[in-house]
Enzyme design. Structure first.
Site, PDB file in Angstrom:
ATOM      1  N   ASP A   1       0.823  -1.208   0.000  1.00  0.00           N
ATOM      2  CA  ASP A   1       0.000   0.000   0.000  1.00  0.00           C
ATOM      3  C   ASP A   1       0.860   1.263   0.000  1.00  0.00           C
ATOM      4  O   ASP A   1       2.009   1.265   0.436  1.00  0.00           O
ATOM      5  CB  ASP A   1      -0.954   0.027   1.195  1.00  0.00           C
ATOM      6  CG  ASP A   1      -0.243  -0.150   2.538  1.00  0.00           C
ATOM      7  OD1 ASP A   1       0.793  -0.855   2.575  1.00  0.00           O
ATOM      8  OD2 ASP A   1      -0.714   0.399   3.548  1.00  0.00           O
TER       9      ASP A   1
ATOM     10  N   GLU B   1      -0.811  -1.982   5.167  1.00  0.00           N
ATOM     11  CA  GLU B   1       0.025  -1.956   6.370  1.00  0.00           C
ATOM     12  C   GLU B   1      -0.060  -0.623   7.090  1.00  0.00           C
ATOM     13  O   GLU B   1       0.060  -0.558   8.315  1.00  0.00           O
ATOM     14  CB  GLU B   1       1.487  -2.245   5.994  1.00  0.00           C
ATOM     15  CG  GLU B   1       2.429  -2.364   7.184  1.00  0.00           C
ATOM     16  CD  GLU B   1       2.927  -1.022   7.720  1.00  0.00           C
ATOM     17  OE1 GLU B   1       3.129  -0.908   8.937  1.00  0.00           O
ATOM     18  OE2 GLU B   1       3.095  -0.080   6.914  1.00  0.00           O
ATOM     19  N   GLU B   2      -0.289   0.448   6.347  1.00  0.00           N
ATOM     20  CA  GLU B   2      -0.166   1.799   6.894  1.00  0.00           C
ATOM     21  C   GLU B   2      -1.331   2.232   7.785  1.00  0.00           C
ATOM     22  O   GLU B   2      -1.191   3.154   8.573  1.00  0.00           O
ATOM     23  CB  GLU B   2      -0.014   2.817   5.753  1.00  0.00           C
ATOM     24  CG  GLU B   2       1.257   2.660   4.923  1.00  0.00           C
ATOM     25  CD  GLU B   2       2.519   3.084   5.666  1.00  0.00           C
ATOM     26  OE1 GLU B   2       2.423   3.465   6.844  1.00  0.00           O
ATOM     27  OE2 GLU B   2       3.596   3.018   5.060  1.00  0.00           O
TER      28      GLU B   2
ATOM     29  N   HIS C   1       7.733   8.551   4.755  1.00  0.00           N
ATOM     30  CA  HIS C   1       6.477   9.303   4.854  1.00  0.00           C
ATOM     31  C   HIS C   1       6.663  10.792   4.545  1.00  0.00           C
ATOM     32  O   HIS C   1       5.791  11.598   4.866  1.00  0.00           O
ATOM     33  CB  HIS C   1       5.805   9.123   6.223  1.00  0.00           C
ATOM     34  CG  HIS C   1       5.369   7.710   6.510  1.00  0.00           C
ATOM     35  ND1 HIS C   1       4.308   7.418   7.348  1.00  0.00           N
ATOM     36  CD2 HIS C   1       5.828   6.520   6.083  1.00  0.00           C
ATOM     37  CE1 HIS C   1       4.154   6.109   7.418  1.00  0.00           C
ATOM     38  NE2 HIS C   1       5.077   5.543   6.652  1.00  0.00           N
TER      39      HIS C   1
END
Length: 400
Positions: free
Chosen positions: A83, A141-142, A368
């Protein structure tokens, strides 16, 4: 030629393929729980290969690819997440995201690309292998609750003896492989508090009950938990990430909402912090006469690297050095971010490696970040590191 050397040779020949796949994903990112086209691309990659593919595993678009050699042996799972993040890219790369507000800013595109090519190579070499390999392409996952837990509940780890996975890290030098035995990534919790008081006119605070003052006390008081309630040798953090009390300058707000993030390196510390957050709110209630609504959620647990699997993997990589491993293999401190690989590691003994991916030129922006750029050389290093583990795993019929 040994099994590992043959794997290395084939992976060298496929490095351009890894880069091509990674750049496709990078240009076409999809955020958590919306990865429909990404999952379809992965499924299409495997459709003509000698393996079993199961799609829509778990709570989203997860895939489980099973490679059965037809020979007795252990079952090893390999996991990669796919993702992206809700971030607008600002890297200037030729293959930058084509989607406004979505970006692969954490390296999941690289994880998926290396694992797809490694899996393809394992399929090509089935006659030289034994046991089974379960390739887990994990969604989401995020964003909690993540994809891992639901994929486990949907049978992704059925029959699996061990699992290995990795994360590329731009805060570590390219050419190196790094690890930490035991607790390696923090567990995560989060909370949302709505504080209720009594609004009023700013000129008459005695006729109101000011929630901003009460909430401000809470923000200040909660900072003492880490410094005064945790053992100095334990690891924990509390961050108040938002504080919503919008209103007019001349009005006292009757309601405030704030949210917090908690990280801890053990379940004991998670429990202490949760208890203290609730205790502080009760104290606030008694001191200021407010009421509150609290939603407190423990999601990703601490990621634990099994000592035996860790030792086995590191020895395998060191015993099979390769040209790209210029920085060697070394221990590293536990990493603050949380990762739902932890759910897999709770179920079967495994290891989560870190592969250095700091760019050769320019600043190594953190994960990020809109300017996040990784060194694509890390993908071949990742593939060969896992291949070394696989070679020894097959030769020894599992972890000794």
């Amino acid at each position: 030629m040994s099994l590992v050397d043959e794997l290395y040779k084939r992976l060298d020949e496929k490095e351009d393929q890894m880069i091509e796949i990674r750049r496709h994903f990078h240009e076409n990112p999809e955020v958590s729980f919306e990865e429909k086209e990404t999952a379809q691309y992965i499924a299409d990659f495997y459709k003509d290969l000698d393996c079993d593919v199961r799609t829509n595993v778990g709570n989203g678009y997860g895939l489980v690819v099973t490679i059965d050699t037809g020979k007795e042996g252990k079952t090893l799972a390999l996991r990669a997440d796919f993702d992206a993040l809700p971030i607008t890219e600002d890297t200037g790369l030729d293959f930058s995201s084509k989607k406004e507000g979505a970006m692969h800013a954490c390296g999941h595109d690289a994880h998926t690309a290396y694992l797809m090519v490694l899996a393809q190579t394992l399929i090509e070499m089935k006659d030289q292998l034994s046991g089974k390999f379960v390739i887990i392409h994990q969604n989401a996952e995020e964003v909690a609750p993540g994809g891992a837990k639901s994929m486990i509940e949907d049978g992704a780890l059925d029959g699996v003896d061990n699992i290995i996975a990795l994360h590329v890290m731009t805060n570590m030098p390219t050419g190196g492989v790094f690890y930490h035995e035991g607790n390696a990534h923090t567990g995560r919790s989060n909370f949302k508090v709505k504080i209720h008081g009594k609004g009023g006119h700013a000129s008459s605070p005695h006729q109101a009950n000011d929630t901003i003052v009460a909430a401000s006390y809470f923000v200040t008081e909660i900072q003492s938990v880490v410094s005064r309630r945790l053992n100095p040798f334990d690891v924990g953090s509390i961050t108040i990430g938002n504080f919503d009390a919008a209103g007019a300058n001349n009005a006292i707000q009757g309601e405030v909402t704030l949210g917090g993030d908690v990280r801890a390196m053990s379940q004991e510390v998670r429990d202490i912090i949760e208890h203290e957050v609730k205790a502080k709110l009760e104290g606030l209630k008694n001191s200021f006469g407010i009421t509150y609504d609290l939603h407190y959620e423990n999601d990703y647990p601490v990621a634990y690297n099994d000592p035996k699997v860790t030792e086995f993997a590191i020895k395998a990589i060191k015993d099979h050095p390769f040209d790209q491993l210029t920085e060697g293999v070394d221990t590293e401190q536990p990493q603050p971010p949380s990762d739902d690989i932890a759910y897999f590691l709770q179920e079967v003994p495994g290891l989560y490696l870190w592969v250095g991916a700091a760019p050769k030129d320019g600043e190594a922006y953190p994960h990020h970040h809109p300017k996040f750029v990784m060194d694509e050389d890390a993908m071949l290093i990742a593939a060969k590191s896992v291949a070394a583990f696989i070679g020894e795993y097959v030769e020894n019929n599992g972890v000794e």
